[in-house]
Design an enzyme around this catalytic site. Structure first.
Site, PDB file in Angstrom:
ATOM      1  N   GLY A  75       0.790  -1.218   0.000  1.00  0.00           N
ATOM      2  CA  GLY A  75       0.000   0.000   0.000  1.00  0.00           C
ATOM      3  C   GLY A  75       0.822   1.267   0.000  1.00  0.00           C
ATOM      4  O   GLY A  75       2.031   1.259   0.170  1.00  0.00           O
ATOM      5  N   ASP A  79       8.430 -11.206   7.948  1.00  0.00           N
ATOM      6  CA  ASP A  79       9.247 -10.355   7.073  1.00  0.00           C
ATOM      7  C   ASP A  79      10.113  -9.411   7.911  1.00  0.00           C
ATOM      8  O   ASP A  79      10.147  -8.204   7.680  1.00  0.00           O
ATOM      9  CB  ASP A  79       8.345  -9.558   6.132  1.00  0.00           C
ATOM     10  N   VAL A 127       1.670   4.863   1.793  1.00  0.00           N
ATOM     11  CA  VAL A 127       1.689   5.359   3.170  1.00  0.00           C
ATOM     12  C   VAL A 127       1.869   6.871   3.155  1.00  0.00           C
ATOM     13  O   VAL A 127       2.713   7.402   2.432  1.00  0.00           O
ATOM     14  CB  VAL A 127       2.819   4.700   3.985  1.00  0.00           C
TER      15      VAL A 127
END
Length: 712
Positions: free
Chosen positions: A427, A542, A429
């Site tokens: 996405g 991650d 930010v």
């Protein structure tokens, strides 16, 4: 006469010049030539082992050091692992008085372990796993006063595990797995091994019961592995006294009785006890008392039960009331659908609809979220400040504040100044400054997943319940059919990647050892909390420096946990990297062109289910990057001297060959000589985290506790 004298002198010179080179080689070199001679076939591993050299210190696989009181450097390490060498181990190795590490694993050496090896009194690490060695463990081996690591796994050793193993009082790792040891596990040796960290006796032919005395190994960490033997009897309750971080592996034995429910036993999963048909109790799905009742002859449990009684009057009344409620709900749904359709017909229309932060202009509300009308000028840029105005209109959109302490309304969020911080598969930010001056980070997740609101809300609420000083805090979320937003704390000082290497490959400031240790400790605490104490016991999946955000005091914050799941709900494809909550400038370099060498080896296999041990490995790589200043990420198009595609292997090779610390540690730390012991301690923790076998890696709780002990 003169002619004879001349011939005699020629003969003398010939003999001298023929044998002097061999005689000039040091005693350590002669012992190593005995090893070369003991190998069956010529090998490239010995290509530069020349008997004409004065010392063997330049030979491949040999490490030398200057020893106090010795004129010449002496051999302290032999590292010839994985060279496909076959033959035997010569007794001459025992003459290497200053040998510290003998590393010959993953070869094909056979024969017995020479008893004379005990003469190498400085030996502290003996790595001979994955060979064909046989016979018994020599009694003299534990006369080595400094022996700490003994790994003889995956060989053909046989006989009993000797009682004299208790004389190895400094032993930290005893790994005898995958041999043919038989008989009972000796009982009296364990109280003497109070420094033992790892014990692995799996895959042998051991019989009898598990000794109570193993419960005295108070320093044990990692996994106590006794699996794949023929052990019988009950599990000793004394094992519950072992540290809470110890994992048990007792599967594939003949153990019986009820699993104790005290101490460390309460932390174990069912896999620790599988394939023991006569074991019962939690965490197995076999109840000890229940199994007795179910199969006892003549028990009332086996008699048929007559359940044909009629309905009671109270139950009839309850069913009637439930029917009335269902009819009323159906009516409400019909009315809602009707008015919803009328509202959609009267909704506003937006030309060239744009969403949060994408353009300047006036705002109207469509589908519950503002969309912007108007053209974007040619000189507008992605990282420019935008003024977005709007209000909270009627419709499907809903702003849910998870943290009641942060009070703001949707229209306040939409009117605030927004700056693009970064873009990725997770996405876009934005940094948004609210009316009260508080900055927040707003992430747009995408437009899909409108049919999965309940699933999305449940995941977000689970993330929102995570409250830890080293984890980015999620404060609110917004859901609409065509827009999903996450609002979290804004962390002001970028991330660990930029702190270590800067935005252009050069760090903006030198991170001192105390700051690096602070970052490592804080990150470990946050990750341990996610694993052990969070509502979902999250697996991050991650961990890497770009997901470790820093504030102005270099306090670390873990970001992006749980986002992959949210992205999958909204229908987008997650990629590596993300910027939840941090001041991370957008760069146009493609992340897809780089290889994520922070991932554990097993995590690189498609379709595998993430585990917490993945995060442990990734954190270990991050520690190595903090220590060395080198990045493990590699690009097929670019590379720099500060990139090491396999950082873990590079560091392990350095330790195997006992390379100077100055060759591995970040040069900017070399001035801080006083912290050498602390640096070495963190190196050892990092190497433990990056073990190839997931079971050999510690839990993050253990890692955090060990890091907290450093520097205090």
């Amino acid at each position: 006469m003169k002619h004879s004298l001349f011939l005699f002198l020629v003969l003398i010179f010939h003999v001298l010049f023929t044998f002097i080179p061999a005689l000039s080689l040091s005693s350590d070199g002669l012992a190593l030539l005995a090893l070369k001679s003991a190998v069956d076939q010529p090998s490239a591993a010995f290509s530069d082992w020349n008997d004409g050299d004065v010392t063997p210190c330049a030979w491949s696989g040999i490490v030398c050091a200057n020893i106090s009181g010795e004129e010449d450097p002496r051999v302290v390490g032999i590292s010839l692992a994985g060279k496909s060498l076959s033959g035997y181990l010569p007794s001459e190795l025992g003459t290497l008085r200053f040998l510290r590490r003998l590393n010959l694993h993953d070869n094909a050496f056979s024969g017995v372990l020479p008893a004379q090896l005990s003469n190498a009194s400085a030996l502290h690490s003996l790595f001979l796993h994955h060979n064909n060695l046989s016979g018994a463990i020599p009694r003299s081996l534990c006369t080595l006063p400094r022996l700490q690591n003994l790994d003889l796994s995956e060989n053909a050793f046989s006989g009993h595990i000797p009682d004299h193993i208790g004389n190895c009082k400094n032993l930290q790792r005893l790994i005898l797995a995958g041999n043919s040891f038989s008989g009972e596990i000796p009982a009296g040796v364990w109280p003497d091994l109070q420094n033992l960290l790892q014990l692995d006796l799996s895959a042998n032919e051991l019989t009898g019961s598990i000794p109570d005395q193993i419960g005295t190994l108070v320093s044990l960490s990692g996994t106590l592995n006794l699996s794949f033997n023929h052990l019988s009897g009950k599990l000793p309750a004394s094992l519950g006294k072992l540290p809470a971080t110890v994992s048990f592996d007792f599967k594939n034995n003949n153990l019986s009785g009820e699993i104790p429910q005290t101490g460390s036993f309460s932390n174990q999963g069912p896999t620790a006890f599988l394939e023991n048909p006569n074991l019962c109790g939690f965490p197995l799905r076999k109840s000890c008392s229940g199994s007795d009742r179910d199969f006892s002859p003549g028990s009332d449990q086996n008699k048929p039960v007559n359940r044909s009684k009629g309905l009671t009057p109270g139950l009839i009344i309850l069913i009637s009331a439930a029917d009335a409620v269902v009819v009323a709900l159906i009516g409400l749904v019909i009315v809602y659908v009707y008015w919803k359709k009328k509202d959609d017909e009267n909704a506003c229309s937006c030309i060239r609809r744009r969403k949060f932060g994408e353009a300047k202009g006036s705002v109207c509300v469509c589908g519950g979220f503002p969309c912007v009308s108007g053209e974007k000028s040619d000189d507008d840029d992605d990282d420019e400040e935008y003024e977005v105005e709007g209000g909270e209109g009627e419709g499907e959109g809903e702003l849910v504040r998870i943290d009641k302490g942060l009070s703001f309304e949707l229209d306040e969020l939409l009117r605030a100044s927004a700056y693009v911080l970064g873009k990725s598969g997770l996405g876009i930010v934005y940094k948004v400054v609210l009316g009260n001056g508080v900055p927040v980070a707003v992430r747009r997740l995408g437009e899909g997943g409108e049919q999965r609101y309940k699933e999305f809300a449940a995941e977000v609420m689970a993330i929102g319940k995570v409250k830890h000083p080293n984890v980015v805090r999620l404060r609110a979320y917004y859901w609409a059919q065509d827009e999903k937003l996450l609002i979290s704390d804004f962390v002001s000082n970028g991330n660990l990647t930029h702190a270590l290497r800067g935005r252009n490959g050069q760090p903006t400031t030198n991170l001192s050892w105390s700051i690096r240790l602070k970052i490592a400790k804080g990150t470990a605490r946050g990750l341990a909390y996610l694993h052990e104490c969070s509502p979902r016991k999250f697996v991050h999946g991650d961990i890497k420096p770009s997901n470790i955000l820093l504030d102005n005091d270099f306090q670390p914050y873990i970001s992006d946990f749980g986002l992959n799941r949210l992205i999958s709900i909204t229908g987008n494809n997650p990629s590596t990297g993300g910027f939840m909550g941090g001041a991370l400038p957008y760069t146009k370099s493609s992340q897809k062109e780089r290889t994520n060498n922070y991932k554990a080896p097993e995590a690189r296999v498609p379709g595998c289910i993430p585990t917490q041990k993945w995060d442990v490995y990734s954190f270990g790589v991050v520690l190595l990057e903090i220590l060395t200043g080198r990045s493990p990420e590699s690009s097929p198009t670019t590379s720099t001297s500060m990139e090491v595609p396999d950082l873990v292997r590079w560091v392990r090779k350095g330790f195997d060959q006992e390379s100077p610390l100055s060759e591995m540690v970040d040069p900017s730390l070399l001035q801080e000589v006083r912290v050498k012991k602390e640096v070495l301690a963190v190196f050892h923790i990092a190497l433990g985290c990056t073990e190839g076998d997931p079971e050999a890696r510690p839990r993050m709780k253990t890692v955090s506790e060990n890091l907290d002990k450093i520097g205090t």
